[in-house]
Write an enzyme that holds these catalytic residues in place. Structure first.
Site, PDB file in Angstrom:
ATOM      1  N   ASN A 187       0.781  -1.241   0.000  1.00 55.00           N
ATOM      2  CA  ASN A 187       0.000   0.000   0.000  1.00 55.00           C
ATOM      3  C   ASN A 187       0.808   1.284   0.000  1.00 55.00           C
ATOM      4  OD1 ASN A 187       0.731  -0.695   2.650  1.00 55.00           O
ATOM      5  ND2 ASN A 187      -0.820   0.696   3.452  1.00 55.00           N
ATOM      6  N   GLY A 246       2.091  -5.886   7.388  1.00 54.38           N
ATOM      7  CA  GLY A 246       1.122  -6.513   6.492  1.00 54.38           C
ATOM      8  C   GLY A 246      -0.095  -6.965   7.266  1.00 54.38           C
ATOM      9  N   SER A 247      -0.756  -7.958   6.762  1.00 51.33           N
ATOM     10  CA  SER A 247      -2.030  -8.381   7.366  1.00 51.33           C
ATOM     11  C   SER A 247      -1.817  -9.123   8.677  1.00 51.33           C
ATOM     12  CB  SER A 247      -2.761  -9.307   6.383  1.00 51.33           C
ATOM     13  OG  SER A 247      -2.010 -10.502   6.224  1.00 51.33           O
ATOM     14  N   THR A 248      -2.843  -9.101   9.481  1.00 56.55           N
ATOM     15  CA  THR A 248      -2.787  -9.799  10.766  1.00 56.55           C
ATOM     16  C   THR A 248      -2.658 -11.303  10.561  1.00 56.55           C
ATOM     17  OG1 THR A 248      -3.972  -8.070  11.940  1.00 56.55           O
ATOM     18  CG2 THR A 248      -4.138 -10.291  12.848  1.00 56.55           C
ATOM     19  N   ALA A 249      -3.335 -11.829   9.551  1.00 58.87           N
ATOM     20  CA  ALA A 249      -3.269 -13.285   9.306  1.00 58.87           C
ATOM     21  C   ALA A 249      -1.832 -13.710   9.043  1.00 58.87           C
ATOM     22  CB  ALA A 249      -4.151 -13.650   8.117  1.00 58.87           C
ATOM     23  N   VAL A 250      -1.141 -13.010   8.171  1.00 57.96           N
ATOM     24  CA  VAL A 250       0.249 -13.379   7.864  1.00 57.96           C
ATOM     25  C   VAL A 250       1.141 -13.056   9.067  1.00 57.96           C
ATOM     26  CG1 VAL A 250       2.220 -12.932   6.348  1.00 57.96           C
ATOM     27  CG2 VAL A 250      -0.075 -13.123   5.388  1.00 57.96           C
ATOM     28  N   GLY A 251       0.808 -11.980   9.762  1.00 61.66           N
ATOM     29  CA  GLY A 251       1.582 -11.629  10.953  1.00 61.66           C
ATOM     30  C   GLY A 251       1.557 -12.722  12.005  1.00 61.66           C
ATOM     31  N   GLU A 292       3.730  -5.178  12.323  1.00 62.08           N
ATOM     32  CA  GLU A 292       2.841  -4.024  12.112  1.00 62.08           C
ATOM     33  C   GLU A 292       1.680  -4.506  11.263  1.00 62.08           C
ATOM     34  OE1 GLU A 292       4.571  -1.177  14.391  1.00 62.08           O
ATOM     35  OE2 GLU A 292       2.766  -1.052  13.185  1.00 62.08           O
ATOM     36  N   CYS A 318      -3.174   1.123   6.757  1.00 58.05           N
ATOM     37  CA  CYS A 318      -3.461   0.409   8.008  1.00 58.05           C
ATOM     38  C   CYS A 318      -4.063   1.351   9.035  1.00 58.05           C
ATOM     39  CB  CYS A 318      -2.198  -0.218   8.556  1.00 58.05           C
ATOM     40  SG  CYS A 318      -1.024   1.018   9.096  1.00 58.05           S
TER      41      CYS A 318
HETATM   42  N1  LIG Z   1       0.457  -1.793  10.531  1.00 54.04           N
HETATM   43  C1  LIG Z   1       0.966  -1.276   9.453  1.00 54.04           C
HETATM   44  O1  LIG Z   1       1.878  -0.428   9.493  1.00 54.04           O
HETATM   45  C2  LIG Z   1       0.443  -1.717   8.100  1.00 54.04           C
HETATM   46  C3  LIG Z   1      -0.414  -2.822   7.968  1.00 54.04           C
HETATM   47  N2  LIG Z   1      -0.901  -3.176   6.713  1.00 54.04           N
HETATM   48  C4  LIG Z   1      -1.862  -4.287   6.596  1.00 54.04           C
HETATM   49  O2  LIG Z   1      -1.525  -5.145   5.454  1.00 54.04           O
HETATM   50  C5  LIG Z   1      -2.733  -5.635   4.880  1.00 54.04           C
HETATM   51  C6  LIG Z   1      -2.760  -5.317   3.414  1.00 54.04           C
HETATM   52  O3  LIG Z   1      -1.609  -5.745   2.807  1.00 54.04           O
HETATM   53  P1  LIG Z   1      -1.532  -7.203   2.168  1.00 54.04           P
HETATM   54  O4  LIG Z   1      -0.557  -7.153   1.065  1.00 54.04           O
HETATM   55  O5  LIG Z   1      -2.884  -7.750   1.886  1.00 54.04           O
HETATM   56  O6  LIG Z   1      -0.910  -8.035   3.380  1.00 54.04           O
HETATM   57  P2  LIG Z   1      -0.210  -9.464   3.312  1.00 54.04           P
HETATM   58  O7  LIG Z   1       0.025  -9.793   4.692  1.00 54.04           O
HETATM   59  O8  LIG Z   1      -0.929 -10.423   2.435  1.00 54.04           O
HETATM   60  O9  LIG Z   1       1.217  -9.209   2.557  1.00 54.04           O
HETATM   61  C7  LIG Z   1       2.152  -8.364   3.141  1.00 54.04           C
HETATM   62  C8  LIG Z   1       3.551  -8.825   2.713  1.00 54.04           C
HETATM   63  O10 LIG Z   1       3.789 -10.114   3.271  1.00 54.04           O
HETATM   64  C9  LIG Z   1       4.228 -11.003   2.239  1.00 54.04           C
HETATM   65  N3  LIG Z   1       3.838 -12.363   2.604  1.00 54.04           N
HETATM   66  C10 LIG Z   1       2.598 -12.884   2.637  1.00 54.04           C
HETATM   67  N4  LIG Z   1       2.647 -14.178   3.038  1.00 54.04           N
HETATM   68  C11 LIG Z   1       3.968 -14.460   3.277  1.00 54.04           C
HETATM   69  C12 LIG Z   1       4.697 -15.620   3.707  1.00 54.04           C
HETATM   70  N5  LIG Z   1       4.082 -16.777   3.984  1.00 54.04           N
HETATM   71  N6  LIG Z   1       6.042 -15.539   3.826  1.00 54.04           N
HETATM   72  C13 LIG Z   1       6.687 -14.387   3.550  1.00 54.04           C
HETATM   73  N7  LIG Z   1       6.073 -13.252   3.125  1.00 54.04           N
HETATM   74  C14 LIG Z   1       4.724 -13.304   3.000  1.00 54.04           C
HETATM   75  C15 LIG Z   1       3.554 -10.482   1.004  1.00 54.04           C
HETATM   76  O11 LIG Z   1       4.211 -10.957  -0.155  1.00 54.04           O
HETATM   77  C16 LIG Z   1       3.732  -8.986   1.198  1.00 54.04           C
HETATM   78  O12 LIG Z   1       5.039  -8.621   0.828  1.00 54.04           O
HETATM   79  C17 LIG Z   1      -3.869  -4.945   5.592  1.00 54.04           C
HETATM   80  O13 LIG Z   1      -4.381  -5.791   6.587  1.00 54.04           O
HETATM   81  C18 LIG Z   1      -3.224  -3.736   6.262  1.00 54.04           C
HETATM   82  O14 LIG Z   1      -3.878  -3.312   7.404  1.00 54.04           O
HETATM   83  C19 LIG Z   1      -0.553  -2.495   5.580  1.00 54.04           C
HETATM   84  C20 LIG Z   1       0.299  -1.394   5.704  1.00 54.04           C
HETATM   85  C21 LIG Z   1       0.847  -0.933   6.940  1.00 54.04           C
HETATM   86  C1  LIG Z   2       0.563   8.259   5.135  1.00 54.32           C
HETATM   87  C2  LIG Z   2       1.220   7.159   5.926  1.00 54.32           C
HETATM   88  C3  LIG Z   2       1.209   5.856   5.198  1.00 54.32           C
HETATM   89  C4  LIG Z   2       1.598   4.706   6.057  1.00 54.32           C
HETATM   90  C5  LIG Z   2       1.144   3.428   5.435  1.00 54.32           C
HETATM   91  C6  LIG Z   2       0.499   2.484   6.406  1.00 54.32           C
HETATM   92  O1  LIG Z   2       0.915   2.506   7.578  1.00 54.32           O
HETATM   93  O2  LIG Z   2      -0.418   1.765   5.998  1.00 54.32           O
END
Ligand SMILES: NC(=O)C1=CN([C@@H]2O[C@H](COP(=O)(O)OP(=O)(O)OC[C@H]3O[C@@H](n4cnc5c(N)ncnc54)[C@H](O)[C@@H]3O)[C@@H](O)[C@H]2O)C=CC1
Ligand SMILES: CCCCCC(=O)O
Length: 488
Positions: free
Chosen positions: A155, A234-239, A256, A290
């Site tokens: 994002n 990234g996502s909570t599920a992957v986290g 995060e 996020c």
């Molecule tokens: N807390 C924060 O700062 C942020 C949290 N997010 C969260 O991320 C989510 C959206 O992004 P998505 O791409 O859908 O998340 P995602 O968790 O599917 O992917 C995030 C990253 O993890 C990698 N990944 C996924 N599965 C993996 C595995 N098994 N091993 C290694 N790497 C893996 C993906 O390739 C990508 O680079 C939303 O839930 C959003 O809230 C997004 C931006 C900032």
């Molecule tokens: C404007 C700040 C962007 C941070 C992206 C995120 O934490 O999802």
């Protein structure tokens, strides 16, 4: 996109190499789905090479002086400034983010790099601690942790990469970085080119453009024994998945994750001021943040006025091609995210949730939807929509608003609008989240402020000096200067 497309490869040990994987991933422009470039994925051997070279390079990098590390980071800043136009041109094509988002991402990246430069002084320090054993001297060293794996989402790929990679390298570590392959250039190639031009020694920064879910490497990156730390956004599920693997392998993590961020409008709030902030907090980057507002919790006395004014503003937001500087709402990143958002909308409509504004899908853009009279315990209110869907929850009292703000599995950001700042500060401390903004919206970032979530929003904090503690470790050296008498 300038010549960044020439570097859509793996960057391992200072060399740009094709992945040796069997799969090729086409990276698409989220707005028109044209193919921007293709990437050959990696194999376990590619990952291993990145890890082994990072481990070797880190031992030398850890011996550099703070000034040497600062000089590299200053050159990275210069590179980004010199290539600003190319980056701004690339950003909308690859991320679907608007020109405004591109400028925000670059601005935050510069702030994060300047803060990382300050962190370079905070490692390889020795602190003497008085000893309780006679004749002993205690020397406590703060040293780099070693190799750090960083994984970031699609994002805001540029600044989300910089905010973890720059501090890691400033503190004498080496990095193996895996951005979302859908945003490989803005999430990794730009920074790799900047480090290459800045003269960062080979192997200190390595880039893997791949998708572990489909490239056949599975959890090899996560399970690899060399990294001592996994920094994941990234996502909570992957986290959760990463946290479990890290725990089993005794690795430190920074997670995060997702959010369900409340924006509370108390009974004494200035509605017009709240609506101004609400529009930005909801629709910046079409809600793919996020920290984006997910729920608007509004005192019932103001709910109708707030909803009408908010819906009116949302309806008039320019949407379409993210390359058009006037565009506010651009496309979602891919068909999967679009279908997820449309499913949320259909489920809410089928459940009878009231619509104050009905949006529509125009190509790969979803125009704003505003649902109102939503119940906090509904599926809609408990879902991180990560798209331009607004959820308005009227409540009977200010106390109820604060209570339900925390009634979610997440705890990342939050906001409170009111005229009574002292009362708001007390309310803010009652909300179970890492962040609360009073009379501002939920999306804010600052590199010297602790940023992170509670509960399902993650573990750890970004920001100086919290990241110093995360990305370094300590070593106790005691020196017994007088013969010690032992009891036996
Ligand atoms: N807390 C924060 O700062 C942020 C949290 N997010 C969260 O991320 C989510 C959206 O992004 P998505 O791409 O859908 O998340 P995602 O968790 O599917 O992917 C995030 C990253 O993890 C990698 N990944 C996924 N599965 C993996 C595995 N098994 N091993 C290694 N790497 C893996 C993906 O390739 C990508 O680079 C939303 O839930 C959003 O809230 C997004 C931006 C900032
Ligand atoms: C404007 C700040 C962007 C941070 C992206 C995120 O934490 O999802």
């Amino acid at each position: 996109m300038g010549n960044f497309k020439d570097f859509t490869k793996q960057y391992i040990n200072g060399e740009w190499v094709e992945g040796s994987g069997a799969k090729t991933i086409d990276v698409l422009n989220p707005y028109d789905r044209s193919t921007l470039y293709s990437v050959k994925t990696v194999t376990k051997e590619d990952i291993d090479k990145a890890m082994v070279t990072a481990q070797a390079a880190q031992k030398e990098w850890a011996k550099t002086t703070p000034e040497e590390r600062k000089e590299v980071l200053r050159k990275v800043i210069s590179y980004l400034k010199e290539h600003k136009e190319e980056i701004i041109d690339t950003y909308p094509s690859e991320t679907g983010g608007t020109v405004l988002s591109a400028n925000i991402a670059l601005h935050i990246s510069f702030e994060e790099l300047e803060e990382a430069i300050k962190m370079a002084d905070e490692v390889n320090l020795m602190k003497e601690v008085p000893a309780t054993i006679p004749g002993k001297e205690n020397h406590v060293y703060r040293v780099p942790i070693g190799v750090i794996t960083t994984i970031t989402p699609f994002n805001f790929p540029l600044n989300l990469g910089v905010r973890t990679i720059a501090p890691a390298i400033a503190l004498g570590n080496a990095v193996v970085h895996k951005p979302d392959v859908a945003t490989g250039i803005t999430g990794g190639v730009i920074l790799a080119r900047a480090f290459e031009e800045a003269g960062l020694p080979a192997g200190v920064f390595n880039l893997l453009l791949t998708d572990p879910k489909t490239d056949g490497t599975g959890d090899y990156l996560l399970e690899h024994p060399i990294p001592r730390f996994i920094s994941f956004t990234g996502s909570t599920a992957v986290g959760r998945h990463i946290g479990a693997i890290a725990g089993r392998n005794l690795k430190k993590v920074a997670l995060e994750l997702g959010g369900n961020n409340p924006f509370i409008v108390l009974s004494d709030a200035d509605v017009d001021r709240a609506v101004d902030a609400a529009i930005f907090g909801k629709f910046a980057h079409q809600g793919q943040i996020c920290m984006a507002t997910n729920r608007f919790i509004v005192h019932k006395d103001l709910a109708e006025e707030f909803t009408n004014k908010f819906a009116e503003r949302a309806k008039s937001l320019p949407y379409g091609d993210p390359k058009d500087p006037a565009t506010v709402v651009g496309p979602l990143i891919n068909e999967r995210q679009l279908e997820k958002a449309q499913a949320v909308i259909e489920d809410a409509k089928n459940s009878g949730v009231k619509l104050a504004l009905e949006g529509k899908r125009v190509g790969n853009v979803l125009t704003p939807y505003v649902f109102t009279d939503v119940k906090n315990d509904s599926v809609l209110a408990q879902t991180e929509v990560f798209s331009p869907i607004a959820i308005i929850i009227p409540v009977d009292s200010d106390e109820e608003a604060i209570q339900i703000a925390s009634e979610t599995e997440y705890g990342l950001s939050s906001a409170i609008f009111t005229q009574d700042l002292e009362r708001a500060e007390q309310f803010a401390l009652q909300i179970d989240s890492g962040v609360t903004h009073i009379n501002d919206q939920t999306v804010n970032a600052q590199p010297d402020i602790p940023f992170g979530g509670n509960k399902a929003s993650g573990v750890g904090r970004f920001g100086n000096p919290w990241l110093v503690e995360e990305f370094t470790t300590t070593k106790w050296v005691s020196v017994q200067k007088v013969n010690r008498q032992f009891p036996f």
